[in-house]
Design an enzyme around this catalytic site. Sequence first.
Site, short mmCIF file in Angstrom:
data_model
loop_
_atom_site.label_atom_id
_atom_site.label_comp_id
_atom_site.label_asym_id
_atom_site.label_seq_id
_atom_site.Cartn_x
_atom_site.Cartn_y
_atom_site.Cartn_z
N HIS A 121 0.83 -1.20 0.00
CA HIS A 121 0.00 0.00 0.00
C HIS A 121 0.87 1.26 0.00
O HIS A 121 1.92 1.31 0.63
CB HIS A 121 -0.87 0.06 1.25
CG HIS A 121 -2.04 -0.86 1.23
ND1 HIS A 121 -1.92 -2.22 1.38
CD2 HIS A 121 -3.38 -0.61 1.12
CE1 HIS A 121 -3.13 -2.78 1.36
NE2 HIS A 121 -4.02 -1.81 1.19
N ASP A 251 14.78 17.80 -0.30
CA ASP A 251 15.58 18.21 -1.46
C ASP A 251 16.17 17.01 -2.20
O ASP A 251 16.17 16.96 -3.43
CB ASP A 251 16.73 19.13 -1.03
CG ASP A 251 16.28 20.56 -0.78
OD1 ASP A 251 15.21 20.96 -1.29
OD2 ASP A 251 17.01 21.30 -0.07
N GLU A 254 13.48 15.22 -4.11
CA GLU A 254 13.13 16.01 -5.30
C GLU A 254 14.18 15.85 -6.39
O GLU A 254 13.84 15.73 -7.58
CB GLU A 254 13.00 17.48 -4.92
CG GLU A 254 11.76 17.79 -4.10
CD GLU A 254 11.62 19.27 -3.79
OE1 GLU A 254 10.48 19.74 -3.67
OE2 GLU A 254 12.66 19.95 -3.67
N ASP A 260 8.22 18.48 -7.37
CA ASP A 260 8.24 19.68 -6.54
C ASP A 260 7.34 19.41 -5.35
O ASP A 260 6.13 19.65 -5.39
CB ASP A 260 7.75 20.88 -7.35
CG ASP A 260 7.82 22.19 -6.56
OD1 ASP A 260 8.40 22.18 -5.45
OD2 ASP A 260 7.30 23.21 -7.06
N GLN A 270 9.60 26.63 1.86
CA GLN A 270 10.00 25.36 1.26
C GLN A 270 11.50 25.15 1.39
O GLN A 270 11.96 24.07 1.79
CB GLN A 270 9.63 25.33 -0.23
CG GLN A 270 8.17 25.15 -0.54
CD GLN A 270 7.94 25.01 -2.04
OE1 GLN A 270 8.50 24.13 -2.68
NE2 GLN A 270 7.13 25.88 -2.59
#
Length: 283
Positions: A121, A251, A254, A260, A270
Site C-alpha cells: 500500500h 531536497d 526532489e 516539486d 520550502q
Amino acid sequence: MQNRSLKYLLIAFLILTGCKDSEVIPQQSLTLEDEQLLLGNPSAATADMSNFNNYLMLKPQYALSYSRDRGTPNWVSWHVSKDWLGAAERQDDFRADPSLPEGWYRIGSSSYRGTGFDRGHNTPSADRTNTDENNSATFLMTNIIPQAPNNNQETWANLEDYTRELVREGMEVYVIMGSYGAGGTGSNGNVKTIDNGRITVPNRIWKVLVVLPEGNNDLERINTSTRVIAVDTPNSNTVSSDWGSYRTTVDAIEAATGYDLLSALPIDLQRGLESQVDTEPIQ
C-alpha cells in the site's frame, strides 16, 4: 467644505478597506479531495488521459499520480488525523481500479502472485479505518506497488505505526509517498518488472511527512519549526527495519524524482524545510 467632506469620507473608506484586508479570514471548509492534496501536486499531474504517465486521480481517501506504463502510482498524497481512524476492519479486497480510463490495462488482484513481492500500500489500510468504504478504497490496485516483503512488513510497517502513534498523541500528519527507478529485490531475487512486463518494480521507495498539532487552517500553520520527516529506502528484502536510518532531505527526494514537493508552501519556507534532515528521537 464639500470637498473637505469628500476627502474625509475617502480617508475613512481607505482606513476601513485597509482593516478589512488585514483581517484573518477563516479558511473555508476543504473538500476531501483538496484535503488530500493540501501540500500541492508534486508532478503537476492532470486528469487528461493523454497524460498517461502522470495521470491525476482524485479520491476522497487520497490523491495520486498514476503511470499507465509503469502500472503503479508515481506518488500518493493523503491526510492522517483522528477523523480517519476508527474500528473498521481490514477489507482485504484488492481489485482493479474501475476509474482508470477505458482501454488502459488494469492491474488485478492476482497480478503480483508468485512474484516475490508484496502488494504494498501507499495509503495504508490502517490509515483509513473510520468506515468500511474508506478502508476498502486503499485496496484499489492504483494505490499499490510491488514492495519487497521485509520492506513492506517491517520497515514501512514501523513507519506507518509511528505515523498513527503521532496522531494518537494529538498530531495530524500530511503524507506524500512515492517510488522511482526500476529493479527491486524481493524474496525471489532482483527483477525489474512483473506481470509480463506490465508492472515496473521500483528500485527506491520514499515518503515525506509533515507533522502538525491538531488544529484548523493547516496550510497556514506550517512554519519554519514544523517537523518534516523525509525517508528514502531501497526496495530490497535486506533493508533494515529501522526506518529512521533512512532519513534524508526533501531536497534529495526532489533531486531523485524531479518532483516539486510541498509546492503549496511559500518558496522561502520550502527552502528551509526541505533542506533539513529530521533528527528527532523516534522511540
